[in-house]
Scaffold this motif. Structure first.
Motif, PDB file in Angstrom:
ATOM      1  N   ILE B 362       0.758  -1.273  -0.276  1.00 42.91           N
ATOM      2  CA  ILE B 362      -0.075   0.152  -0.026  1.00 42.91           C
ATOM      3  C   ILE B 362       0.770   1.353   0.033  1.00 42.91           C
ATOM      4  CG2 ILE B 362      -1.642   1.394   1.348  1.00 42.91           C
ATOM      5  CD1 ILE B 362      -2.779  -1.413   2.214  1.00 42.91           C
ATOM      6  N   TYR B 363       1.792   1.076   0.608  1.00 44.24           N
ATOM      7  CA  TYR B 363       3.103   2.333   0.746  1.00 44.24           C
ATOM      8  C   TYR B 363       3.241   2.722  -0.621  1.00 44.24           C
ATOM      9  CZ  TYR B 363       3.065   2.083   5.968  1.00 44.24           C
ATOM     10  OH  TYR B 363       3.051   1.887   7.410  1.00 44.24           O
ATOM     11  N   ALA B 364       3.981   1.452  -1.274  1.00 50.14           N
ATOM     12  CA  ALA B 364       4.301   1.624  -2.532  1.00 50.14           C
ATOM     13  C   ALA B 364       3.413   2.056  -3.451  1.00 50.14           C
ATOM     14  CB  ALA B 364       4.871   0.309  -3.031  1.00 50.14           C
ATOM     15  N   THR B 365       2.286   1.702  -3.350  1.00 47.30           N
ATOM     16  CA  THR B 365       1.287   2.186  -4.300  1.00 47.30           C
ATOM     17  C   THR B 365       0.949   3.633  -3.868  1.00 47.30           C
ATOM     18  OG1 THR B 365       0.075  -0.012  -3.943  1.00 47.30           O
ATOM     19  CG2 THR B 365      -1.388   1.732  -4.889  1.00 47.30           C
ATOM     20  N   LEU B 366       0.957   4.163  -2.778  1.00 44.64           N
ATOM     21  CA  LEU B 366       0.672   5.670  -2.763  1.00 44.64           C
ATOM     22  C   LEU B 366       1.750   6.415  -3.404  1.00 44.64           C
ATOM     23  CD1 LEU B 366      -0.009   5.626   1.116  1.00 44.64           C
ATOM     24  CD2 LEU B 366      -1.467   6.314  -0.684  1.00 44.64           C
ATOM     25  N   ILE B 367       3.125   5.978  -3.223  1.00 46.57           N
ATOM     26  CA  ILE B 367       4.157   6.572  -3.870  1.00 46.57           C
ATOM     27  C   ILE B 367       4.108   6.570  -5.453  1.00 46.57           C
ATOM     28  CG2 ILE B 367       6.536   7.005  -4.019  1.00 46.57           C
ATOM     29  CD1 ILE B 367       5.480   7.647  -1.340  1.00 46.57           C
ATOM     30  N   ILE B 368       4.006   5.361  -5.934  1.00 44.68           N
ATOM     31  CA  ILE B 368       3.950   5.236  -7.413  1.00 44.68           C
ATOM     32  C   ILE B 368       2.978   6.252  -7.845  1.00 44.68           C
ATOM     33  CG2 ILE B 368       3.984   3.736  -9.346  1.00 44.68           C
ATOM     34  CD1 ILE B 368       5.091   1.552  -7.614  1.00 44.68           C
ATOM     35  N   CYS B 369       1.688   6.146  -7.321  1.00 44.31           N
ATOM     36  CA  CYS B 369       0.387   6.785  -7.849  1.00 44.31           C
ATOM     37  C   CYS B 369       0.808   8.310  -7.801  1.00 44.31           C
ATOM     38  CB  CYS B 369      -0.839   6.663  -6.985  1.00 44.31           C
ATOM     39  SG  CYS B 369      -1.661   5.067  -7.225  1.00 44.31           S
ATOM     40  N   ASP B 370       1.736   9.012  -6.928  1.00 44.14           N
ATOM     41  CA  ASP B 370       1.915  10.317  -7.119  1.00 44.14           C
ATOM     42  C   ASP B 370       2.621  10.423  -8.508  1.00 44.14           C
ATOM     43  OD1 ASP B 370       2.864  10.484  -3.545  1.00 44.14           O
ATOM     44  OD2 ASP B 370       0.585  10.829  -4.462  1.00 44.14           O
ATOM     45  N   ALA B 371       3.574   9.785  -8.620  1.00 42.30           N
ATOM     46  CA  ALA B 371       4.309   9.980  -9.875  1.00 42.30           C
ATOM     47  C   ALA B 371       3.442   9.616 -11.111  1.00 42.30           C
ATOM     48  CB  ALA B 371       5.364   8.925 -10.072  1.00 42.30           C
ATOM     49  N   VAL B 372       2.606   8.595 -11.122  1.00 43.12           N
ATOM     50  CA  VAL B 372       1.652   8.388 -12.307  1.00 43.12           C
ATOM     51  C   VAL B 372       0.742   9.668 -12.588  1.00 43.12           C
ATOM     52  CG1 VAL B 372      -0.288   6.943 -13.007  1.00 43.12           C
ATOM     53  CG2 VAL B 372       1.669   5.895 -12.301  1.00 43.12           C
ATOM     54  N   TYR B 373       0.008  10.204 -11.577  1.00 43.52           N
ATOM     55  CA  TYR B 373      -0.828  11.162 -11.775  1.00 43.52           C
ATOM     56  C   TYR B 373      -0.164  12.436 -12.194  1.00 43.52           C
ATOM     57  CZ  TYR B 373      -1.673  14.091  -7.624  1.00 43.52           C
ATOM     58  OH  TYR B 373      -1.449  14.885  -6.409  1.00 43.52           O
ATOM     59  N   LEU B 374       0.961  12.735 -11.750  1.00 42.78           N
ATOM     60  CA  LEU B 374       1.855  14.021 -12.115  1.00 42.78           C
ATOM     61  C   LEU B 374       2.239  13.875 -13.587  1.00 42.78           C
ATOM     62  CD1 LEU B 374       3.594  16.463 -11.607  1.00 42.78           C
ATOM     63  CD2 LEU B 374       5.584  14.680 -11.048  1.00 42.78           C
ATOM     64  N   LEU B 375       2.711  12.486 -13.856  1.00 44.13           N
ATOM     65  CA  LEU B 375       2.881  12.484 -15.346  1.00 44.13           C
ATOM     66  C   LEU B 375       1.635  12.673 -16.367  1.00 44.13           C
ATOM     67  CD1 LEU B 375       5.075  11.699 -17.702  1.00 44.13           C
ATOM     68  CD2 LEU B 375       4.315   9.322 -17.203  1.00 44.13           C
ATOM     69  N   VAL B 376       0.353  11.950 -16.023  1.00 38.76           N
ATOM     70  CA  VAL B 376      -0.828  12.007 -16.697  1.00 38.76           C
ATOM     71  C   VAL B 376      -1.307  13.416 -16.577  1.00 38.76           C
ATOM     72  CG1 VAL B 376      -3.186  11.349 -16.799  1.00 38.76           C
ATOM     73  CG2 VAL B 376      -1.326   9.866 -16.240  1.00 38.76           C
ATOM     74  N   GLY B 377      -1.288  14.049 -15.514  1.00 36.26           N
ATOM     75  CA  GLY B 377      -1.709  15.496 -15.430  1.00 36.26           C
ATOM     76  C   GLY B 377      -1.110  16.433 -16.194  1.00 36.26           C
ATOM     77  N   TRP B 378       0.172  16.397 -16.079  1.00 40.30           N
ATOM     78  CA  TRP B 378       1.131  17.261 -16.987  1.00 40.30           C
ATOM     79  C   TRP B 378       0.964  17.203 -18.363  1.00 40.30           C
ATOM     80  CZ3 TRP B 378       4.037  20.823 -14.568  1.00 40.30           C
ATOM     81  CH2 TRP B 378       4.928  21.505 -15.434  1.00 40.30           C
ATOM     82  N   VAL B 379       0.835  15.797 -18.776  1.00 41.95           N
ATOM     83  CA  VAL B 379       0.301  15.715 -20.303  1.00 41.95           C
ATOM     84  C   VAL B 379      -0.890  16.195 -20.790  1.00 41.95           C
ATOM     85  CG1 VAL B 379      -0.046  13.726 -21.989  1.00 41.95           C
ATOM     86  CG2 VAL B 379       2.015  13.638 -20.535  1.00 41.95           C
ATOM     87  N   THR B 380      -1.915  16.018 -19.924  1.00 41.82           N
ATOM     88  CA  THR B 380      -3.067  16.482 -20.220  1.00 41.82           C
ATOM     89  C   THR B 380      -3.671  17.849 -19.757  1.00 41.82           C
ATOM     90  OG1 THR B 380      -4.084  15.579 -17.991  1.00 41.82           O
ATOM     91  CG2 THR B 380      -4.168  14.137 -20.043  1.00 41.82           C
ATOM     92  N   CYS B 381      -2.785  18.363 -19.152  1.00 36.02           N
ATOM     93  CA  CYS B 381      -2.758  19.788 -18.672  1.00 36.02           C
ATOM     94  C   CYS B 381      -3.503  20.686 -19.645  1.00 36.02           C
ATOM     95  CB  CYS B 381      -1.505  20.579 -18.208  1.00 36.02           C
ATOM     96  SG  CYS B 381      -1.473  20.981 -16.582  1.00 36.02           S
ATOM     97  N   HIS B 382      -2.886  20.531 -21.043  1.00 36.83           N
ATOM     98  CA  HIS B 382      -3.206  21.498 -22.168  1.00 36.83           C
ATOM     99  C   HIS B 382      -4.945  21.469 -22.530  1.00 36.83           C
ATOM    100  CE1 HIS B 382       1.020  22.592 -22.421  1.00 36.83           C
ATOM    101  NE2 HIS B 382       1.205  21.572 -22.104  1.00 36.83           N
TER     102      HIS B 382
END
Lengths: 155, 503
Positions: B362-382
């Motif tokens: 669960i800890y690992a999921t929390l950390i990896i999710c942060d990186a994933v949604y940063l990436l997805v959010g950055w790409v979809t920002c526009h």
């Protein structure tokens, strides 16, 4: 108006809790014969008692609140007729699901709902949207998760 | 070390990361559309998570949760239309920034501050959980019983909404949890002769009904046929600095972000309060500490990032009471419990001893999710602004059907669909009357824990419950409970006095 809302809310809570306390809990809870154990009905009675007390307090407060203190709740005003119609239609959809099946009922009901809420929407778009949803459900649930949607007891 | 590596291995696979990407996409889409929430999306995907491995379901839920918390600010920034009370804090400075042509900058600022706050909050949760769990191992039935009462009182007194309505919601939730077989006698209780209720009311139909289906009923009843979609666009400014956030700009506000993160984490630990209140508290604290408070409300990047950090930092902290005590801190944690328990994983202090790899996963999921949604959010920002164009009148019928499908898929039971319908009506009524639904759901989940521990305590102390206050932890919990009640009474009396004196 806030006062009316709280008044009705408290009346509903009082009636609801009284029905359970006086009739339903005594009728539908088993009697305990284990020494030292909490009788089965005690906790349900306590919870309904709490609801009753809170309802009474809210009722008294709403009666004592001066008329000038109504909250601005006009924006949340319910259209009871429309709400009732929505509930009846949803219930009809759910019952039809059981008797006629998911795919037939949804293929009939969804286009009508989309057309009603979007009068300018073209029928071919509605048909496409409905088809996409039904295919999505079939692929994900029936093929992917092996969950068969109701086929209907009549069909 | 083995347990840590095993835990990381459970979630560090292609399918698991794929689920996180899927969850981030769903969270961003749902969060960006005004009127839809991450909680609703999680309620809808919950039945699906029960059919797959927990290490596909939990990453999906957490990714939706985190991404939707950020995406909720999209409507606030681009449309000045917050999807919920928490996102309204982001509109104060986000929309003025958009009006200045800095909409893209504002979105990137909220994304970065949200991810950083999420990450820091996750780290704090990781550091705090194990020591708390070792304390929780000393808890017996009396302590757990008091903890449940304390959790519900905290939610009722400190959370939003009318106090008496919150108590009613909690009592009603506890009452519904008693439906089913009596845990001691094994006889049906409040089943009204329906065999389908022998196992009690199931959580998933209740969740979908209370959160998603009730919202659809409300929207169908309120929908105006002539409502037009408002186009939310991000007009790319010709000035590059209006479309980007420089590293210098970001780190110049790092202090405010960290302060807001600590505030959000502290609030998130308390059950039931969370993401509605924390952005506002963080924003206020940031404004008081700011060197330029006059800019707040007029397009302050610092204010915007503080509010977002306050909102996102709740997610990690919410899991602390869930993992250490088995008590859900909010509705998302309540849904996570549903997924965990369905797969035979019972959250609580014992899991740290018996299955530590679950906790590390669960800890690992929390950390990896942060990186994933940063990436997805950055790409979809526009392009995320286009999502807000989807009209409610189009979405509502589809989401309604998905509610029915999801509920039926959970247990292939038409009875559950009718339960969902009933709770849809109840949830709609609760929303209309300003009754706190999260406390109702949390009380429902805690009801069986409460009753079991209460009855065990009574057996331990021969029916004399006062005897439990001879235990040190019970004395402490009792003191906290009394302090919460006294505080509420004092505030209530003070409010009455102020009313009379005209202050």
């Amino acid at each position: 108006m806030k006062k009316n809302t709280d008044f009705k809310y408290s009346l509903v809570c009082i009636l609801f809790s009284l029905v359970f306390l006086v009739w339903l809990i005594p009728a539908y809870t088993p009697k305990s014969t284990i020494k030292g154990d909490l009788a089965s009905a005690v906790l349900p009675n306590i919870m309904m008692g709490i609801i009753l007390i809170c309802g009474v307090v809210m009722l008294v407060k709403s009666l004592l609140t001066p008329k000038g203190e109504e909250g601005a709740q006009k924006a949340d005003a319910v259209r009871p007729g429309r709400l009732a119609a929505v509930l009846i239609l949803l219930l009809a959809y759910l019952l039809a699901l059981n008797y006629v099946g998911f795919y037939v009922t949804t293929a009939a009901a969804l286009p009508l709902a989309l057309r009603y809420f979007n009068p300018g929407l073209r029928w071919w778009r509605i048909a496409c949207g409905t088809a996409v949803l039904l295919v999505f459900v079939f692929l994900l649930f029936e093929l992917g998760l092996a969950v068969k949607m109701p086929r209907g007891v009549l069909l | 070390m083995n347990d840590i590596l095993t835990g990381i291995g459970l979630v560090f696979g292609v399918r698991q990361i794929g689920m996180m990407f899927l969850g981030a996409m769903i969270g961003i889409i749902v969060g960006a559309i005004p009127g839809l929430t991450g909680t609703m999306a999680i309620a809808l995907v919950l039945p699906i998570t029960l059919y797959v491995s927990p290490w596909l379901g939990i990453p999906l839920i957490l990714a939706i949760y985190k991404a939707s918390t950020w995406a909720g600010s999209v409507g606030s920034i681009l449309l000045n239309t917050p999807g919920n009370a928490a996102c309204a804090a982001m509109a104060l400075d986000g929309y003025p920034l958009k009006q200045e042509g800095k909409g893209l900058k504002a979105l990137k600022a909220t994304l970065l501050s949200g991810v950083l706050a999420d990450f820091l909050s996750d780290i704090i949760a990781i550091l705090v959980c194990a020591p708390l769990a070792s304390i929780a191992l000393m808890f017996g039935p009396p302590e757990f019983m008091l903890l449940v009462v304390m959790a519900l009182m905290v939610i009722a007194t400190v959370g939003s909404g009318n106090f008496f309505k919150s108590i009613i919601a909690a009592a009603f939730g506890l009452f519904l949890a008693l439906v089913g077989l009596d845990p001691v006698l094994g006889s049906p209780r409040l089943t009204f002769g329906m065999y389908q209720l022998m196992d009690g009311i199931r959580l998933v139909p209740l969740l979908i009904g209370s959160f998603a289906f009730s919202e659809m009923i409300q929207r169908m009843a309120d929908m105006r046929e002539d409502a037009a979609a408002v186009r939310a666009t991000i007009d790319r400014s010709r000035q590059r600095e209006n479309n980007t956030l420089s590293i210098k700009e970001f780190f110049s506000h790092a202090g405010a972000i960290i302060r807001s993160t600590l505030i959000g984490t502290g609030i998130g630990i308390l059950p039931g309060i969370g993401s509605g209140v924390s952005p506002w508290v963080a924003y206020s604290a940031s404004k008081r500490a700011s060197k330029r408070p006059e800019e707040y409300g007029k397009g302050s990047l610092e204010g915007l990032m503080s509010a977002q950090a306050g909102a996102n930092s709740v997610s990690g902290a919410n899991l602390i009471p869930l993992l250490t005590l088995g008590i859900p801190g909010d509705t998302v944690a309540a849904m996570l419990i549903g997924t965990l328990v369905a797969h035979g994983i019972n959250p609580g202090p014992l899991i740290f001893e018996r299955s530590p790899e679950v906790i590390y996963a669960i800890y690992a999921t929390l950390i990896i999710c942060d990186a994933v949604y940063l990436l997805v959010g950055w790409v979809t920002c526009h392009t995320v602004g286009h999502i807000t164009m989807v009209k409610n009148s189009l979405l509502v019928p589809f989401v309604t059907v998905l509610c029915v499908v999801g509920t039926y898929a959970y247990n292939r039971s038409f009875f559950d669909v009718m339960v969902m319908f009933v709770f849809g009506i109840i949830g709609c009524g609760m929303k209309r009357t300003g009754t706190n639904i999260p406390i109702f759901v949390i009380a429902f989940i805690l009801g069986s824990i409460f009753e079991t521990n209460l009855r065990q305590s009574l057996v331990l102390y021969d029916g004399n419950l006062l005897g439990i206050f001879g235990r040190p932890i019970c004395m402490l919990l009792g003191a906290v409970l009394a302090a919460v009640v006294v505080r509420k009474l004092v505030l209530y009396c003070r409010g009455k006095v102020n009313e009379k004196t005209g202050k």
